[in-house]
Design an enzyme around this catalytic site. Structure first.
Site, PDB file in Angstrom:
ATOM      1  N   MET A 123       0.949  -1.147  -0.061  1.00 60.85           N
ATOM      2  CA  MET A 123      -0.107  -0.036   0.146  1.00 60.85           C
ATOM      3  C   MET A 123       0.783   1.377  -0.164  1.00 60.85           C
ATOM      4  SD  MET A 123      -3.066   0.692  -0.229  1.00 60.85           S
ATOM      5  CE  MET A 123      -3.844  -0.792   0.052  1.00 60.85           C
ATOM      6  N   LYS A 151      -1.377   2.233  -8.088  1.00 51.69           N
ATOM      7  CA  LYS A 151      -2.127   1.158  -8.199  1.00 51.69           C
ATOM      8  C   LYS A 151      -1.773   0.068  -9.146  1.00 51.69           C
ATOM      9  CE  LYS A 151      -4.426   3.017  -4.994  1.00 51.69           C
ATOM     10  NZ  LYS A 151      -3.786   3.056  -3.528  1.00 51.69           N
ATOM     11  N   HIS A 157       1.049  -1.695  -7.536  1.00 51.17           N
ATOM     12  CA  HIS A 157       0.581  -2.576  -6.395  1.00 51.17           C
ATOM     13  C   HIS A 157      -0.050  -3.645  -6.993  1.00 51.17           C
ATOM     14  CE1 HIS A 157      -1.599  -2.199  -2.403  1.00 51.17           C
ATOM     15  NE2 HIS A 157      -1.927  -3.432  -2.724  1.00 51.17           N
ATOM     16  N   ASP A 196       0.795   7.389   5.813  1.00 52.64           N
ATOM     17  CA  ASP A 196       0.567   6.022   6.660  1.00 52.64           C
ATOM     18  C   ASP A 196       1.077   4.968   5.986  1.00 52.64           C
ATOM     19  OD1 ASP A 196      -2.167   4.283   5.426  1.00 52.64           O
ATOM     20  OD2 ASP A 196      -1.482   6.130   4.471  1.00 52.64           O
TER      21      ASP A 196
END
Length: 275
Positions: free
Chosen positions: A52, A56, A59, A189
């Site tokens: 993450m 994408k 990913h 994050d």
């Protein structure tokens, strides 16, 4: 003429899911599971969370390179996943993501107040995400309806290379007219997002509890016993160690205190590249 280091922060470059919106970063992770399932390849939510922070497509490519997932792919499809297979999964992922992004669009508690504190100090708010522009357009609009508007937004497909490369953060620096990357702080994050900020020469703040690393809803996070939360913080801190964040905090609600600390360090002549 001599180089004059900045004496205070001028901008914060904020991630989106797991940082400002979508506590627990559920919007992208669940859709990865569903997209793979449409090809009869089962992956877990924990596996989906692994890379993450990346764009994408990257990913999905990274997931397909995980030995266990690749073996499941071979068992179902008959060969190891190629780039064409990755693109096929990505093309299924995209409409699912756009369709369901609104389900996870709530602002993270304390985000608006923290951002208002930064703005009160004259800071600009840049932003970037692993989402492509077509998804970001919807994310940005939903956030606007909830009271959050960034000064600039850079999607992963608007630069040559997404995270962990520094391009998205640097695109924000250019667009916002910031003279020195050392006057910027990247808040994220995920480890690719922290590496992005580090590679861009910025201060970095990793969020341990509001996003992908903990992977809980806000209610689950609040209900977690203190001893269990301490164990999770230690695990997540270890996971972030390789990306070398300057600071680790639970959520963006704690960011104003970190901004004060960074400004004190800048006033002493410290620079993020040397820390």
């Amino acid at each position: 003429m001599h180089y004059q280091p900045p004496r205070q922060l001028k901008a914060a470059i904020l991630d989106w899911a797991g940082t400002v919106v979508d506590f627990g970063s559920f919007a992208p992770t669940q859709i990865f599971v569903e997209a793979f399932a449409e090809f009869a390849v089962q992956i877990t939510l924990a596996e989906a969370r692994g890379p993450m922070g990346m764009g994408k497509w990257d990913h999905i490519r990274t997931l397909c390179d995980v030995p266990g997932i690749a073996e499941r792919f071979v068992a179902v499809i008959g060969h190891r996943p190629t780039d064409e297979d990755v693109t096929a999964i990505y093309q299924r992922f995209m409409p699912l993501q756009i369709e369901k992004i609104a389900l996870h669009s709530q602002l993270i508690p304390g985000a608006l107040e923290a951002i208002a504190s930064l703005r009160a100090q004259g800071m600009l708010i840049g932003s970037c995400s692993g989402y492509p522009a077509v998804v970001m357009a919807k994310v940005v609009e939903l956030a606007r309806q909830n009271g959050y508007v960034a000064d600039h937004v850079v999607a992963t497909d608007e630069v040559p290379n997404g995270r962990p490369h520094p391009a998205q953060s640097l695109a924000n620096v250019i667009a916002l007219g910031i003279e020195d990357v050392a006057a910027c702080v990247k808040v994220d994050d995920t480890w690719p997002g922290i590496l992005e900020g580090r590679s861009a020469g910025m201060w970095t703040v990793a969020l341990t509890c509001s996003g992908n690393a903990l992977g809980l809803t806000y209610e689950q996070y609040q209900a977690l016993p203190a001893a269990d939360l301490a164990v999770q913080r230690e695990r997540i801190t270890d996971a972030f160690a390789g990306s070398r964040p300057h600071y680790l905090i639970d959520t963006i609600a704690e960011l104003p205190a970190v901004i004060d600390a960074i400004n004190q360090r800048l006033a002493r002549g410290e620079l993020p590249q040397n820390c």
